[in-house]
Structure formats: C-alpha cells, structure tokens
Scaffold this active site. Structure first.
Site, PDB file in Angstrom:
ATOM      1  N   GLY A 125     -32.387 -24.916 -44.194  1.00  0.00           N
ATOM      2  CA  GLY A 125     -31.025 -24.374 -44.234  1.00  0.00           C
ATOM      3  C   GLY A 125     -29.992 -25.388 -43.759  1.00  0.00           C
ATOM      4  O   GLY A 125     -28.899 -25.493 -44.334  1.00  0.00           O
ATOM      5  N   GLY A 150     -38.327 -26.942 -45.394  1.00  0.00           N
ATOM      6  CA  GLY A 150     -38.798 -25.605 -45.710  1.00  0.00           C
ATOM      7  C   GLY A 150     -39.994 -25.570 -46.659  1.00  0.00           C
ATOM      8  O   GLY A 150     -40.982 -26.278 -46.457  1.00  0.00           O
ATOM      9  N   ARG A 176     -42.906 -30.479 -37.550  1.00  0.00           N
ATOM     10  CA  ARG A 176     -41.731 -30.455 -36.675  1.00  0.00           C
ATOM     11  C   ARG A 176     -42.083 -30.882 -35.239  1.00  0.00           C
ATOM     12  O   ARG A 176     -41.244 -31.469 -34.555  1.00  0.00           O
ATOM     13  CB  ARG A 176     -41.101 -29.059 -36.682  1.00  0.00           C
ATOM     14  CG  ARG A 176     -40.237 -28.836 -37.918  1.00  0.00           C
ATOM     15  CD  ARG A 176     -39.683 -27.449 -37.960  1.00  0.00           C
ATOM     16  NE  ARG A 176     -38.589 -27.363 -38.921  1.00  0.00           N
ATOM     17  CZ  ARG A 176     -38.156 -26.238 -39.435  1.00  0.00           C
ATOM     18  NH1 ARG A 176     -38.711 -25.084 -39.106  1.00  0.00           N
ATOM     19  NH2 ARG A 176     -37.143 -26.230 -40.286  1.00  0.00           N
ATOM     20  N   LYS A 193     -34.204 -17.278 -54.605  1.00  0.00           N
ATOM     21  CA  LYS A 193     -32.908 -16.614 -54.820  1.00  0.00           C
ATOM     22  C   LYS A 193     -31.787 -17.586 -55.140  1.00  0.00           C
ATOM     23  O   LYS A 193     -31.506 -18.501 -54.368  1.00  0.00           O
ATOM     24  CB  LYS A 193     -32.524 -15.861 -53.547  1.00  0.00           C
ATOM     25  CG  LYS A 193     -33.329 -14.611 -53.316  1.00  0.00           C
ATOM     26  CD  LYS A 193     -32.949 -14.057 -51.988  1.00  0.00           C
ATOM     27  CE  LYS A 193     -32.884 -12.559 -52.019  1.00  0.00           C
ATOM     28  NZ  LYS A 193     -32.322 -12.057 -50.763  1.00  0.00           N
TER      29      LYS A 193
HETATM   30  C1  3PG Z   1     -35.626 -23.329 -39.888  1.00  0.00           C
HETATM   31  O1  3PG Z   1     -36.798 -22.914 -39.918  1.00  0.00           O
HETATM   32  O2  3PG Z   1     -34.979 -23.600 -40.929  1.00  0.00           O
HETATM   33  C2  3PG Z   1     -34.987 -23.594 -38.566  1.00  0.00           C
HETATM   34  O3  3PG Z   1     -35.926 -23.635 -37.545  1.00  0.00           O
HETATM   35  C3  3PG Z   1     -33.924 -22.564 -38.292  1.00  0.00           C
HETATM   36  O4  3PG Z   1     -34.493 -21.302 -38.177  1.00  0.00           O
HETATM   37  P1  3PG Z   1     -33.601 -20.004 -38.465  1.00  0.00           P
HETATM   38  O5  3PG Z   1     -33.287 -19.990 -39.927  1.00  0.00           O
HETATM   39  O6  3PG Z   1     -34.437 -18.839 -38.011  1.00  0.00           O
HETATM   40  O7  3PG Z   1     -32.334 -20.147 -37.638  1.00  0.00           O
END
Ligand code: 3PG
Length: 395
Positions: free
Chosen positions: A376, A352, A37, A202
């Site tokens: 997410g 992720g 990132r 999940k």
């Molecule tokens: C992530 O790691 O998906 C983003 O940096 C967002 O982080 P968060 O889910 O803690 O908002």
C-alpha cells in the site's frame, strides 16, 4: 530528512533508540511463512546495536483492532529476529505497560528488545489526535530517539509512525531511504519505455494509482481479477469472474482516454471453481462462458505482455495475474514475472502479493531490481499522495 548515518554520527552509545519497523509478516499459526520484512529490517537494528544503542523495536502485526489477540503476538517474530541478528532479543509482553517499562529500563548498551504488537493498543490507529498523542507520549517515554524504518507503514497516520516523531529527535532508517530512492526513479524521469503491470483483485483499490501513472507510462498491462471489470467495460460478458459493477463506467472512460496505453488480456484461463483439481480451459477474453470464472491470464496474454516487457527500460509490477496460490491458475503470474525478471532495465516489484508470488513460485528474487517491502505504501507514493510517516520526518 535526517538519516540513520546522522544519528550514528551524533553517537548513540547508551541511548535508547525506538525503531519503528514493519515486521508484518504472514504467519501460519506461529510459523512465519515469509520472513522478508524481518530480514530487511534487521540491518538497522544491527547497526544501532553495534554502535552501542539500546534498541527498542516497535511494530505491528495484522489488524487486531486494538484488542490483545494472541494470534497476532509478535513473540514468534522476535524469535526470528534474534536468529537473523545472531544475538539475543528480549521481548516485552505489552507495548507501553509494565513489561515494556521494565524491559527497556533493563537494556544495556548493544541490547535489542521487541515490544508487543503496537496495534494491541486502540490508540495507535485512533482518528482522535489527542488519544493518539497521549499514547505516543507513553511510547516516547521509553526512548531518547526515534528511527522510522517501517516503509510498509509510512502511509498510515498512526501514533508509532507519525505522532512519535513529533516527540523525539528522529531520522529515517536505511530501508525507508532505499525504498524512497527507488520509487523516486519511477516518478522522476524514468527511462523509457516505461511499462507498468497491474493485477490483483480489485480495480477500485488501484484506481488512484492507475490515474496517476497513465500520463507517465508507455504501456499499462492489466491482469488479475481487476481485468474483468475492464473487459466488461469493453462490452464483453465475464461469466462468474470478479466484477466491480460500479467501476465499469470509470474503466470505460480510462480505456477511451488511453486507447494505446492500456493493454488487456486476449485470453484467460477459466474454471467453474477455484481448486487444485479444477478442470480448466483457455478461452478468448471476449468469450468467457457464463458458467465459468476467469482465474488467470492465458498463454497468448503471457506472450503479448512478455513482448511489451522485452524492451522496457523501467518496469513496475504490482498484483498477481491470477489466483497463483492454486496450481492450475499460477502460470500467468509465473510467465509475466519471468518476463519482468528478464528485463534489462530497472524492475521494481511493489510488495504484498506480488512479492509473495515470487517466493511461492520459486522465482529468483535476485533477478528483480528491487522488491519493495511496502504494498500500500508504494502505491500511495506512486499516486503522489502525502505519506504521513515521511512528511513528519521531513518536518
Ligand atoms: C502492509 O502489510 O502493507 C503493511 O504492514 C501495512 O499494514 P496495514 O495495511 O495493516 O496498515
């Protein structure tokens, strides 16, 4: 939506530009274990600095819940950014306090500074608009323009992602634009066959995206911890495997409505415990012993998933196939990732854990078409939900 190029064309020399980046990297103590990132965010900082802007980088790290917690300090991240950029990066030890004010006021053209973790301020993530707004006012006072390049955070209605754009001239950074362009190719007339591979623990986390994707895809291959709730929905015992009992009925409905699309593992790797030295066994998915847990997909499943992926023209993958961090349970994720990497079509990895798996398993990142920086965020985009950080840039 205005772009970084538009802002650069306006001229940024001498202007303080606040860049929201997603620098939420995994740390082992102060050691960054995956700097993807940071590396992906640096080009926007670099372009602005080269154009003479005074660059103020704002980012979050982890979820410190509004408390100043040294374990979540961005200081090591700023040090790594400095190495990546090949230039000095200043660091403010607070977000909008004295250090931030002094640091940003002292910037000269081409300088870059990183503010401390924006989530040390409880107002950043507050549900109270007035509280968030008051904090966004203070953040906005540090800059003359705002660039949102934090794709991984665009699904959050947070002060530094949403409210700030209501207060400063704003635009989207190049990382955000590239991510949106690729993800749109998955939702707007994707080339077929279109195969989605979902894993992770999940099913409840992925239910929205599964429902949104099923009408669009040709095959949905399900592995990881979430497959056991589907196997239970087929009437199989799953031993001590992960099971979300309250999701079984919903999975049964999905299977009934999409009999030809959802593909479940035919075999799984089971063990009594998650350990590097666990005694493992491959069993049919329909015959998991009561005293064992399923911790990876088996070799037949890798072959079957591989066959479904072989002719795919579009692939989206989110979530590992097993507990890949532990050696005896890594082969399912490795095999499926290799099959995805071997596809000729567009292959997109949804951030992720899947991106971490690619690195940790030593796979060639260049073999994948696009590895998203947002986990997410990419799922919510595919789900068709409004992303506050994007909507505000469009407004
Ligand atoms: C992530 O790691 O998906 C983003 O940096 C967002 O982080 P968060 O889910 O803690 O908002």
């Amino acid at each position: 939506m205005r772009t970084l190029d538009d802002l650069l064309a306006d001229g940024v020399a001498g202007r303080r530009v606040l860049v929201r980046s997603d620098l939420n990297v995994p740390l082992d103590g102060e050691k960054i274990t995956d700097d993807r990132r940071i590396v992906s965010s640096a080009p926007v900082h670099d372009a602005l600095a080269k154009a003479g802007a005074r660059v103020v980088v704002c980012a979050h790290l982890g979820r410190p819940k509004g408390l100043r917690d040294p374990r979540y300090s961005l200081r090591p991240v700023a040090a790594r950014l400095s190495e990546v950029l090949g230039r000095e990066v200043r660091f403010a030890s607070d977000v909008v306090g004295e250090s931030a004010q002094i640091t940003t006021a002292a910037l000269v053209d081409g300088d870059v500074a990183v503010l401390e973790n924006v989530r040390f301020e409880a107002a950043e993530t507050s549900k109270d608009e007035a509280e968030r707004g008051a904090f966004a006012d203070r953040l906005a006072a540090l800059a003359d323009a705002y660039v949102d390049d934090a794709f991984g955070a665009v699904h959050r209605k947070h002060a530094s992602v949403y409210d700030i754009a209501l207060r400063l001239p704003h635009c989207a950074g190049t990382l955000v634009l590239r991510e949106l362009e690729v993800l749109r190719r998955l939702t707007e007339s994707p080339d077929r066959p279109y195969v989605v591979v979902l894993g992770g623990s999940k099913v409840s986390d992925k239910f929205g995206v599964i429902e949104a994707l099923l009408p669009k895809v040709d095959r949905l291959l399900v592995g990881g911890g979430m497959c056991f709730t589907f196997l239970a929905a087929q009437g199989h015992g799953v031993g001590g495997s992960l099971l979300e009992a309250d999701q079984v009925d919903a999975c049964r409905r999905l299977l009934a409505d999409n009999p030809d699309k959802i593909v479940l593992p035919s075999d799984v790797v089971v063990a009594a415990e998650v350990s590097d030295h666990a005694a493992t066994e491959v069993v049919p998915a329909a015959a998991i012993p009561d005293d064992r847990k399923g911790l990876d997909v088996g070799p037949d499943t890798v072959a079957e998933f591989g066959a479904a992926l072989a002719g795919a023209r579009t692939v989206f993958w989110n979530g590992p196939m097993g507990v890949f961090e532990v050696t005896p349970f890594a082969e399912g994720t490795r095999g499926v990732a290799q099959a995805i990497a071997g596809c000729d079509g567009l292959t997109v990895v949804g951030g992720g854990d899947s991106a971490a798996a690619i690195r940790q398993l030593g796979l060639d990142e260049a073999a994948f078409g696009h590895i998203s920086t947002g986990g997410g965020a990419s799922l919510e985009f595919l789900e068709g939900r409004t992303l506050p950080g994007i909507a505000v840039l469009e407004g």
